[in-house]
Scaffold this motif. Structure first.
Motif, PDB file in Angstrom:
ATOM      1  N   GLY A 221       0.804  -1.217   0.000  1.00 57.95           N
ATOM      2  CA  GLY A 221       0.000   0.000   0.000  1.00 57.95           C
ATOM      3  C   GLY A 221       0.834   1.262   0.000  1.00 57.95           C
ATOM      4  N   ASN A 222       2.139   1.160   0.295  1.00 54.36           N
ATOM      5  CA  ASN A 222       3.089   2.284   0.191  1.00 54.36           C
ATOM      6  C   ASN A 222       2.660   3.505   0.995  1.00 54.36           C
ATOM      7  N   MET A 223       2.213   3.271   2.215  1.00 52.46           N
ATOM      8  CA  MET A 223       1.805   4.383   3.066  1.00 52.46           C
ATOM      9  C   MET A 223       3.014   4.898   3.846  1.00 52.46           C
ATOM     10  N   PRO A 224       3.367   6.188   3.702  1.00 49.24           N
ATOM     11  CA  PRO A 224       4.531   6.728   4.422  1.00 49.24           C
ATOM     12  C   PRO A 224       4.412   6.509   5.924  1.00 49.24           C
ATOM     13  N   TYR A 225       5.534   6.205   6.537  1.00 48.14           N
ATOM     14  CA  TYR A 225       5.671   5.963   7.976  1.00 48.14           C
ATOM     15  C   TYR A 225       5.052   4.646   8.427  1.00 48.14           C
ATOM     16  N   LEU A 226       4.320   3.950   7.554  1.00 47.36           N
ATOM     17  CA  LEU A 226       3.647   2.718   7.956  1.00 47.36           C
ATOM     18  C   LEU A 226       4.087   1.512   7.124  1.00 47.36           C
ATOM     19  N   THR A 227       3.879   1.569   5.819  1.00 45.42           N
ATOM     20  CA  THR A 227       4.160   0.408   4.966  1.00 45.42           C
ATOM     21  C   THR A 227       5.077   0.766   3.801  1.00 45.42           C
ATOM     22  N   GLU A 228       5.836   1.824   3.936  1.00 47.66           N
ATOM     23  CA  GLU A 228       6.738   2.241   2.863  1.00 47.66           C
ATOM     24  C   GLU A 228       8.129   1.659   3.113  1.00 47.66           C
ATOM     25  N   ILE A 229       8.613   0.834   2.188  1.00 48.03           N
ATOM     26  CA  ILE A 229       9.926   0.226   2.339  1.00 48.03           C
ATOM     27  C   ILE A 229      10.998   1.147   1.755  1.00 48.03           C
ATOM     28  N   THR A 230      12.241   0.913   2.138  1.00 46.42           N
ATOM     29  CA  THR A 230      13.336   1.779   1.715  1.00 46.42           C
ATOM     30  C   THR A 230      13.592   1.732   0.207  1.00 46.42           C
ATOM     31  N   PRO A 231      13.605   0.559  -0.457  1.00 43.47           N
ATOM     32  CA  PRO A 231      13.797   0.572  -1.916  1.00 43.47           C
ATOM     33  C   PRO A 231      12.767   1.420  -2.652  1.00 43.47           C
ATOM     34  N   LEU A 232      11.508   1.401  -2.187  1.00 45.42           N
ATOM     35  CA  LEU A 232      10.491   2.239  -2.817  1.00 45.42           C
ATOM     36  C   LEU A 232      10.808   3.710  -2.609  1.00 45.42           C
ATOM     37  N   ILE A 234      13.756   5.040  -2.280  1.00 39.99           N
ATOM     38  CA  ILE A 234      14.872   5.382  -3.153  1.00 39.99           C
ATOM     39  C   ILE A 234      14.383   5.651  -4.570  1.00 39.99           C
ATOM     40  N   VAL A 235      13.495   4.794  -5.066  1.00 41.63           N
ATOM     41  CA  VAL A 235      12.937   4.982  -6.410  1.00 41.63           C
ATOM     42  C   VAL A 235      12.138   6.277  -6.478  1.00 41.63           C
ATOM     43  N   ALA A 236      11.361   6.554  -5.440  1.00 37.91           N
ATOM     44  CA  ALA A 236      10.550   7.767  -5.423  1.00 37.91           C
ATOM     45  C   ALA A 236      11.429   9.015  -5.455  1.00 37.91           C
ATOM     46  N   LYS A 237      12.514   9.019  -4.721  1.00 34.70           N
ATOM     47  CA  LYS A 237      13.407  10.183  -4.711  1.00 34.70           C
ATOM     48  C   LYS A 237      14.109  10.340  -6.059  1.00 34.70           C
ATOM     49  N   ALA A 238      14.470   9.218  -6.677  1.00 36.33           N
ATOM     50  CA  ALA A 238      15.093   9.302  -7.997  1.00 36.33           C
ATOM     51  C   ALA A 238      14.113   9.846  -9.033  1.00 36.33           C
ATOM     52  N   GLU A 239      12.838   9.452  -8.947  1.00 41.93           N
ATOM     53  CA  GLU A 239      11.831   9.964  -9.871  1.00 41.93           C
ATOM     54  C   GLU A 239      11.550  11.449  -9.651  1.00 41.93           C
ATOM     55  N   TYR A 243      18.523  13.120  -6.565  1.00 42.20           N
ATOM     56  CA  TYR A 243      19.539  12.091  -6.692  1.00 42.20           C
ATOM     57  C   TYR A 243      20.442  12.032  -5.462  1.00 42.20           C
ATOM     58  N   ASN A 244      20.654  13.169  -4.822  1.00 41.41           N
ATOM     59  CA  ASN A 244      21.458  13.161  -3.601  1.00 41.41           C
ATOM     60  C   ASN A 244      20.804  12.321  -2.511  1.00 41.41           C
ATOM     61  N   GLY A 245      19.506  12.539  -2.331  1.00 38.84           N
ATOM     62  CA  GLY A 245      18.792  11.770  -1.315  1.00 38.84           C
ATOM     63  C   GLY A 245      18.754  10.292  -1.634  1.00 38.84           C
ATOM     64  N   ALA A 246      18.509   9.950  -2.907  1.00 32.99           N
ATOM     65  CA  ALA A 246      18.479   8.542  -3.305  1.00 32.99           C
ATOM     66  C   ALA A 246      19.834   7.884  -3.099  1.00 32.99           C
ATOM     67  N   ALA A 247      20.918   8.590  -3.457  1.00 33.09           N
ATOM     68  CA  ALA A 247      22.258   8.031  -3.293  1.00 33.09           C
ATOM     69  C   ALA A 247      22.610   7.869  -1.819  1.00 33.09           C
ATOM     70  N   ALA A 248      22.234   8.826  -0.997  1.00 30.91           N
ATOM     71  CA  ALA A 248      22.546   8.741   0.430  1.00 30.91           C
ATOM     72  C   ALA A 248      21.826   7.561   1.080  1.00 30.91           C
ATOM     73  N   ILE A 249      20.544   7.407   0.801  1.00 28.03           N
ATOM     74  CA  ILE A 249      19.786   6.292   1.374  1.00 28.03           C
ATOM     75  C   ILE A 249      20.316   4.964   0.847  1.00 28.03           C
ATOM     76  N   GLY A 250      20.638   4.917  -0.459  1.00 32.01           N
ATOM     77  CA  GLY A 250      21.195   3.698  -1.025  1.00 32.01           C
ATOM     78  C   GLY A 250      22.525   3.328  -0.395  1.00 32.01           C
ATOM     79  N   THR A 251      23.346   4.321  -0.073  1.00 31.84           N
ATOM     80  CA  THR A 251      24.625   4.051   0.576  1.00 31.84           C
ATOM     81  C   THR A 251      24.427   3.467   1.965  1.00 31.84           C
ATOM     82  N   VAL A 252      23.457   3.983   2.696  1.00 30.34           N
ATOM     83  CA  VAL A 252      23.173   3.441   4.029  1.00 30.34           C
ATOM     84  C   VAL A 252      22.732   1.979   3.934  1.00 30.34           C
ATOM     85  N   MET A 253      21.857   1.687   2.997  1.00 28.45           N
ATOM     86  CA  MET A 253      21.401   0.306   2.828  1.00 28.45           C
ATOM     87  C   MET A 253      22.551  -0.603   2.410  1.00 28.45           C
ATOM     88  N   LEU A 254      23.419  -0.103   1.529  1.00 27.88           N
ATOM     89  CA  LEU A 254      24.560  -0.888   1.076  1.00 27.88           C
ATOM     90  C   LEU A 254      25.498  -1.211   2.233  1.00 27.88           C
TER      91      LEU A 254
END
Length: 277
Positions: A221-232, A234-239, A243-254
């Motif tokens: 359901g992609n509800m923020p703060y409830l059912t939103e996963i990190t990969p989603l 990252i994709v949302a920030k890239a869209e 790109y800075n936010g997507a790269a930073a979150i991706g680095t943390v996950m990596l």
């Protein structure tokens, strides 16, 4: 007479195959990961911290890691049981069940997500009966766990299954002849042999679940703060061209996944050393 004599290689073309392997890893792994880390290093510490510490991002971390951990733990238990049944017993339809284990590998993750929603929605084939007991799966955190459990099961089964097939039944017979109970044989003979494979399957299932996107995006359901996963996220920030936010979150996950895999590999090494003696 030369001082050192070169030993012939067991596999011909070692240097050539090693070069191709390193080239493949460079283009597939090292360059993308290095590019991500380089892009992140160009950010200031304030920008980086602001991107990774936003409450919405932290909530997605919590859901992704805990749901992946729960899903991998469930697969650790039931995947081992499925592998045991497939190896130790013969029953009608065994080949079909064995083939269905690999279904998450072959089925596109988006199709899997749609199928899970069809099953577990409040009007779905299974969800309508769970709704009677007040259990909601689709569009909840429970649905995320179900999706991550589904995609991780084959990793545990296919890792444990070969070890069980190669396990010598004489060891069990010797344990029984010495008066050990079935529980003692399982705990002292079978489990130490399976432990490295179980940890490997667990780590593979966990890593796979941590980066899963397609099957979760539909059922969560992609509800923020409830059912939103990190990969989603990252994709949302890239869209959104963040790109800075997507790269930073991706680095943390990596980095988090890398640290967890090191810990699990350390546990594998410890278990192999402990039970080897």
């Amino acid at each position: 007479m030369p001082l050192f004599k070169r030993q012939p290689s067991v596999l011909p073309g070692f240097h050539l195959t090693l070069g191709f392997s390193l080239l493949y890893l460079t283009f597939i792994f090292f360059i993308p990961v290095g590019g991500l880390l380089l892009y992140t290093s160009l950010m200031s510490w304030e920008e980086f911290w602001r991107a990774i510490s936003h409450p919405q991002v932290v909530a997605s971390y919590r859901l992704s890691f805990f749901a992946s951990l729960i899903g991998a733990s469930i697969n650790l238990v039931f995947g081992a049981l499925v592998a045991w049944v497939l190896v130790r017993y013969t029953f009608p339809g065994k080949r079909v069940v064995d083939a269905l284990i690999d279904l998450p590998f072959a089925l596109p993750t988006a199709v899997a997500g749609i199928a899970l929603v069809t099953l577990y929605a409040s009007t779905g084939w299974v969800g309508q009966y769970l709704e009677v007991f007040g259990i909601r799966v689709a569009y909840t955190q429970l649905g995320v766990v179900v999706a991550l459990t589904y995609i991780g099961l084959p990793f545990v089964v296919r890792t444990v299954q070969p070890v069980l097939e190669d396990f010598e039944s004489e060891l069990e017979e010797a344990s029984a002849a010495l008066g050990a109970s079935r529980l003692t044989t399982l705990r002292r003979v079978i489990f130490p042999t399976l432990l490295p494979a179980l940890l490997t399957g667990f780590s593979l299932a966990f890593a796979r679940a941590l980066g899963e996107y397609g099957s979760v995006v539909f059922i969560s359901g992609n509800m923020p703060y409830l059912t939103e996963i990190t990969p989603l996220l990252i994709v949302a920030k890239a869209e959104q061209y963040d790109y800075n936010g997507a790269a930073a979150i991706g680095t943390v996950m990596l980095l988090a996944a890398f640290v967890l895999l090191i810990i699990i590999n350390g546990l594998q090494w410890w278990s192999s050393r402990r039970f080897a003696h």
